[in-house]
Design a protein around this motif. Sequence first.
Motif, mmCIF file in Angstrom:
data_model
loop_
_atom_site.group_PDB
_atom_site.id
_atom_site.type_symbol
_atom_site.label_atom_id
_atom_site.label_comp_id
_atom_site.label_asym_id
_atom_site.label_seq_id
_atom_site.Cartn_x
_atom_site.Cartn_y
_atom_site.Cartn_z
ATOM 1 N N ASP A 166 0.823 -1.210 0.000
ATOM 2 C CA ASP A 166 0.000 0.000 0.000
ATOM 3 C C ASP A 166 0.854 1.255 0.000
ATOM 4 O O ASP A 166 0.596 2.206 -0.736
ATOM 5 C CB ASP A 166 -0.939 -0.005 1.211
ATOM 6 C CG ASP A 166 -1.767 1.263 1.278
ATOM 7 O OD1 ASP A 166 -2.682 1.414 0.436
ATOM 8 O OD2 ASP A 166 -1.477 2.116 2.146
ATOM 9 N N ARG A 167 1.909 1.289 0.805
ATOM 10 C CA ARG A 167 2.744 2.488 0.890
ATOM 11 C C ARG A 167 3.607 2.658 -0.355
ATOM 12 O O ARG A 167 3.921 3.777 -0.736
ATOM 13 C CB ARG A 167 3.619 2.473 2.136
ATOM 14 C CG ARG A 167 2.867 2.553 3.472
ATOM 15 C CD ARG A 167 1.588 3.392 3.402
ATOM 16 N NE ARG A 167 0.973 3.635 4.668
ATOM 17 C CZ ARG A 167 0.163 2.805 5.326
ATOM 18 N NH1 ARG A 167 -0.130 1.622 4.851
ATOM 19 N NH2 ARG A 167 -0.382 3.155 6.477
ATOM 20 N N VAL A 169 2.563 1.980 -3.318
ATOM 21 C CA VAL A 169 1.629 2.520 -4.308
ATOM 22 C C VAL A 169 1.178 3.919 -3.938
ATOM 23 O O VAL A 169 1.133 4.818 -4.782
ATOM 24 C CB VAL A 169 0.411 1.575 -4.459
ATOM 25 C CG1 VAL A 169 -0.658 2.193 -5.331
ATOM 26 C CG2 VAL A 169 0.849 0.226 -5.023
ATOM 27 N N ASN A 170 0.857 4.138 -2.675
ATOM 28 C CA ASN A 170 0.232 5.396 -2.246
ATOM 29 C C ASN A 170 1.166 6.364 -1.530
ATOM 30 O O ASN A 170 0.772 7.479 -1.214
ATOM 31 C CB ASN A 170 -0.970 5.091 -1.343
ATOM 32 C CG ASN A 170 -2.028 4.334 -2.106
ATOM 33 O OD1 ASN A 170 -2.442 4.753 -3.183
ATOM 34 N ND2 ASN A 170 -2.446 3.199 -1.570
#
Length: 188
Positions: A166-167, A169-170
């Motif tokens: 997640d980190r 990607v975001n």
Amino acid sequence: MPASAAARRALLADTAIDVLAEQGMRGLTHRAVDRAAGLPPGTTSAYHRTRQSLLTALVLRLVERDQAEIEEAGQRAGAPRDAEELVAGLTAFTALRLTGEGRRRSLARYGCALESVHHPELREILVPRDNAARRSVEDFLAARGLADARARTVTLLTCVDGLVFDRLVNGGAVPAEEIRRLVETALR
């Protein structure tokens, strides 16, 4: 310039990891690896005739480097004495995976994981391995009387891996508080 064939193969695989991380799966070509490694055109192709051979070499090297790093970290840290030490260790692990070389390897790893959907032989290489860090988490959970410590370890580490993804990607880091909640859940 590496003299031995083994050193040249390692250089090509390491360079392929970087190319994949920087340019994505479509950018991973024999020519791109040659350019990034500063080698004459055709060098990568001489060692890995097909794209699949290059991708397999990349995945094998990625797993080799990851396992060496994880094994060393697990042995250095030893078994966590309490939940806060486990949280600190997992938080430090996520930071390693999100910065510098660790970030490049994480990007390459997730690209390869997606590719393995279509190439099961890659999936077999990417299967999570037993290592000192994994055993340390499992031993910690088992010492707390959890009969299903192995399954909880897999779930906990999969969740941590999801936070890293997640980190990547975001953006951002994984706060210790998020890891703490996962550890508390694993201990219930």
